[in-house]
Design a protein around this motif. Structure first.
Motif, PDB file in Angstrom:
ATOM      1  N   ALA A  10      -7.129 -13.736  -2.206  1.00  0.00           N
ATOM      2  CA  ALA A  10      -7.993 -13.196  -1.154  1.00  0.00           C
ATOM      3  C   ALA A  10      -7.157 -12.544  -0.061  1.00  0.00           C
ATOM      4  O   ALA A  10      -7.510 -11.462   0.437  1.00  0.00           O
ATOM      5  CB  ALA A  10      -8.876 -14.294  -0.571  1.00  0.00           C
ATOM      6  N   GLU A  11      -6.036 -13.157   0.308  1.00  0.00           N
ATOM      7  CA  GLU A  11      -5.158 -12.565   1.321  1.00  0.00           C
ATOM      8  C   GLU A  11      -4.565 -11.251   0.832  1.00  0.00           C
ATOM      9  O   GLU A  11      -4.472 -10.284   1.592  1.00  0.00           O
ATOM     10  CB  GLU A  11      -4.042 -13.535   1.688  1.00  0.00           C
ATOM     11  N   VAL A  12      -4.156 -11.221  -0.434  1.00  0.00           N
ATOM     12  CA  VAL A  12      -3.596 -10.005  -1.015  1.00  0.00           C
ATOM     13  C   VAL A  12      -4.643  -8.893  -1.016  1.00  0.00           C
ATOM     14  O   VAL A  12      -4.360  -7.751  -0.627  1.00  0.00           O
ATOM     15  CB  VAL A  12      -3.064 -10.262  -2.443  1.00  0.00           C
ATOM     16  N   GLU A  13      -5.851  -9.205  -1.457  1.00  0.00           N
ATOM     17  CA  GLU A  13      -6.921  -8.215  -1.511  1.00  0.00           C
ATOM     18  C   GLU A  13      -7.310  -7.748  -0.111  1.00  0.00           C
ATOM     19  O   GLU A  13      -7.585  -6.569   0.097  1.00  0.00           O
ATOM     20  CB  GLU A  13      -8.135  -8.762  -2.263  1.00  0.00           C
ATOM     21  N   GLN A  14      -7.328  -8.659   0.857  1.00  0.00           N
ATOM     22  CA  GLN A  14      -7.647  -8.292   2.239  1.00  0.00           C
ATOM     23  C   GLN A  14      -6.612  -7.312   2.779  1.00  0.00           C
ATOM     24  O   GLN A  14      -6.968  -6.317   3.423  1.00  0.00           O
ATOM     25  CB  GLN A  14      -7.717  -9.533   3.134  1.00  0.00           C
ATOM     26  N   ALA A  15      -5.347  -7.571   2.520  1.00  0.00           N
ATOM     27  CA  ALA A  15      -4.280  -6.667   2.968  1.00  0.00           C
ATOM     28  C   ALA A  15      -4.416  -5.299   2.300  1.00  0.00           C
ATOM     29  O   ALA A  15      -4.246  -4.259   2.960  1.00  0.00           O
ATOM     30  CB  ALA A  15      -2.911  -7.279   2.674  1.00  0.00           C
ATOM     31  N   GLU A  16      -4.734  -5.290   1.007  1.00  0.00           N
ATOM     32  CA  GLU A  16      -4.930  -4.027   0.286  1.00  0.00           C
ATOM     33  C   GLU A  16      -6.102  -3.258   0.878  1.00  0.00           C
ATOM     34  O   GLU A  16      -6.023  -2.042   1.092  1.00  0.00           O
ATOM     35  CB  GLU A  16      -5.170  -4.305  -1.195  1.00  0.00           C
ATOM     36  N   LEU A  17      -7.186  -3.960   1.169  1.00  0.00           N
ATOM     37  CA  LEU A  17      -8.364  -3.321   1.749  1.00  0.00           C
ATOM     38  C   LEU A  17      -8.031  -2.708   3.108  1.00  0.00           C
ATOM     39  O   LEU A  17      -8.405  -1.576   3.388  1.00  0.00           O
ATOM     40  CB  LEU A  17      -9.501  -4.338   1.874  1.00  0.00           C
ATOM     41  N   GLU A  18      -7.313  -3.442   3.932  1.00  0.00           N
ATOM     42  CA  GLU A  18      -6.937  -2.923   5.242  1.00  0.00           C
ATOM     43  C   GLU A  18      -6.050  -1.682   5.110  1.00  0.00           C
ATOM     44  O   GLU A  18      -6.212  -0.722   5.868  1.00  0.00           O
ATOM     45  CB  GLU A  18      -6.242  -4.007   6.054  1.00  0.00           C
ATOM     46  N   ASP A  19      -5.128  -1.691   4.159  1.00  0.00           N
ATOM     47  CA  ASP A  19      -4.274  -0.520   3.924  1.00  0.00           C
ATOM     48  C   ASP A  19      -5.107   0.688   3.489  1.00  0.00           C
ATOM     49  O   ASP A  19      -4.884   1.808   3.960  1.00  0.00           O
ATOM     50  CB  ASP A  19      -3.212  -0.816   2.868  1.00  0.00           C
ATOM     51  N   LEU A  20      -6.037   0.471   2.588  1.00  0.00           N
ATOM     52  CA  LEU A  20      -6.884   1.569   2.113  1.00  0.00           C
ATOM     53  C   LEU A  20      -7.747   2.121   3.240  1.00  0.00           C
ATOM     54  O   LEU A  20      -7.921   3.335   3.373  1.00  0.00           O
ATOM     55  CB  LEU A  20      -7.765   1.099   0.950  1.00  0.00           C
ATOM     56  N   GLN A  21      -8.288   1.236   4.064  1.00  0.00           N
ATOM     57  CA  GLN A  21      -9.111   1.670   5.181  1.00  0.00           C
ATOM     58  C   GLN A  21      -8.285   2.462   6.186  1.00  0.00           C
ATOM     59  O   GLN A  21      -8.742   3.474   6.720  1.00  0.00           O
ATOM     60  CB  GLN A  21      -9.787   0.467   5.840  1.00  0.00           C
ATOM     61  N   ARG A  22      -7.071   2.027   6.441  1.00  0.00           N
ATOM     62  CA  ARG A  22      -6.185   2.748   7.344  1.00  0.00           C
ATOM     63  C   ARG A  22      -5.868   4.134   6.790  1.00  0.00           C
ATOM     64  O   ARG A  22      -5.941   5.136   7.504  1.00  0.00           O
ATOM     65  CB  ARG A  22      -4.883   1.965   7.560  1.00  0.00           C
ATOM     66  N   LEU A  23      -5.550   4.187   5.512  1.00  0.00           N
ATOM     67  CA  LEU A  23      -5.251   5.457   4.863  1.00  0.00           C
ATOM     68  C   LEU A  23      -6.446   6.408   4.943  1.00  0.00           C
ATOM     69  O   LEU A  23      -6.296   7.592   5.255  1.00  0.00           O
ATOM     70  CB  LEU A  23      -4.859   5.214   3.408  1.00  0.00           C
ATOM     71  N   ALA A  24      -7.626   5.874   4.680  1.00  0.00           N
ATOM     72  CA  ALA A  24      -8.832   6.691   4.753  1.00  0.00           C
ATOM     73  C   ALA A  24      -9.019   7.239   6.165  1.00  0.00           C
ATOM     74  O   ALA A  24      -9.280   8.431   6.351  1.00  0.00           O
ATOM     75  CB  ALA A  24     -10.048   5.876   4.319  1.00  0.00           C
ATOM     76  N   THR A  25      -8.883   6.384   7.158  1.00  0.00           N
ATOM     77  CA  THR A  25      -9.052   6.793   8.547  1.00  0.00           C
ATOM     78  C   THR A  25      -8.044   7.871   8.928  1.00  0.00           C
ATOM     79  O   THR A  25      -8.398   8.861   9.582  1.00  0.00           O
ATOM     80  CB  THR A  25      -8.918   5.578   9.485  1.00  0.00           C
ATOM     81  N   GLU A  26      -6.805   7.695   8.498  1.00  0.00           N
ATOM     82  CA  GLU A  26      -5.765   8.676   8.811  1.00  0.00           C
ATOM     83  C   GLU A  26      -6.080  10.050   8.228  1.00  0.00           C
ATOM     84  O   GLU A  26      -5.621  11.068   8.742  1.00  0.00           O
ATOM     85  CB  GLU A  26      -4.411   8.204   8.289  1.00  0.00           C
ATOM     86  N   HIS A  27      -6.863  10.076   7.162  1.00  0.00           N
ATOM     87  CA  HIS A  27      -7.194  11.338   6.499  1.00  0.00           C
ATOM     88  C   HIS A  27      -8.627  11.789   6.789  1.00  0.00           C
ATOM     89  O   HIS A  27      -9.157  12.678   6.117  1.00  0.00           O
ATOM     90  CB  HIS A  27      -6.963  11.224   4.992  1.00  0.00           C
ATOM     91  N   GLY A  28      -9.254  11.144   7.781  1.00  0.00           N
ATOM     92  CA  GLY A  28     -10.580  11.570   8.210  1.00  0.00           C
ATOM     93  C   GLY A  28     -11.708  11.220   7.257  1.00  0.00           C
ATOM     94  O   GLY A  28     -12.764  11.840   7.296  1.00  0.00           O
ATOM     95  N   VAL A  29     -11.493  10.218   6.418  1.00  0.00           N
ATOM     96  CA  VAL A  29     -12.529   9.801   5.475  1.00  0.00           C
ATOM     97  C   VAL A  29     -13.356   8.702   6.122  1.00  0.00           C
ATOM     98  O   VAL A  29     -12.829   7.661   6.529  1.00  0.00           O
ATOM     99  CB  VAL A  29     -11.915   9.292   4.152  1.00  0.00           C
ATOM    100  N   HIS A  30     -14.654   8.918   6.229  1.00  0.00           N
ATOM    101  CA  HIS A  30     -15.587   7.922   6.762  1.00  0.00           C
ATOM    102  C   HIS A  30     -15.885   6.916   5.659  1.00  0.00           C
ATOM    103  O   HIS A  30     -16.434   7.283   4.625  1.00  0.00           O
ATOM    104  CB  HIS A  30     -16.875   8.607   7.235  1.00  0.00           C
ATOM    105  N   VAL A  31     -15.508   5.659   5.858  1.00  0.00           N
ATOM    106  CA  VAL A  31     -15.643   4.662   4.796  1.00  0.00           C
ATOM    107  C   VAL A  31     -16.879   3.788   4.939  1.00  0.00           C
ATOM    108  O   VAL A  31     -17.070   2.861   4.174  1.00  0.00           O
ATOM    109  CB  VAL A  31     -14.381   3.783   4.666  1.00  0.00           C
ATOM    110  N   GLY A  32     -17.752   4.074   5.887  1.00  0.00           N
ATOM    111  CA  GLY A  32     -18.952   3.272   6.063  1.00  0.00           C
ATOM    112  C   GLY A  32     -19.830   3.263   4.817  1.00  0.00           C
ATOM    113  O   GLY A  32     -20.428   2.256   4.479  1.00  0.00           O
TER     114      GLY A  32
END
Length: 59
Positions: free
Chosen positions: A31-53
């Protein structure tokens, strides 16, 4: 929707499902590994202007 946006949204959705499964199974490490991966993906999306809602929990 371009390929990057579609890909990142799909990866977020998949990671959210994996995180939910890890939590349901009681696997705290996974769960910790997946949470970290999710946070990385969300950060990457935000940096590229992708709305992840639309993909899940984060808007």
């Amino acid at each position: 929707m371009d390929a990057f946006t579609a890909g990142i949204l799909q990866r977020i959705k998949s990671t959210e499902a994996d995180l939910d499964q890890a939590r349901r199974s009681g696997d705290d490490f996974l769960a910790e590994v997946e949470q970290a991966e999710l946070e990385d993906l969300q950060r990457l999306a935000t940096e590229h202007g992708v709305h992840v809602g639309a993909a899940g929990r984060v808007a």
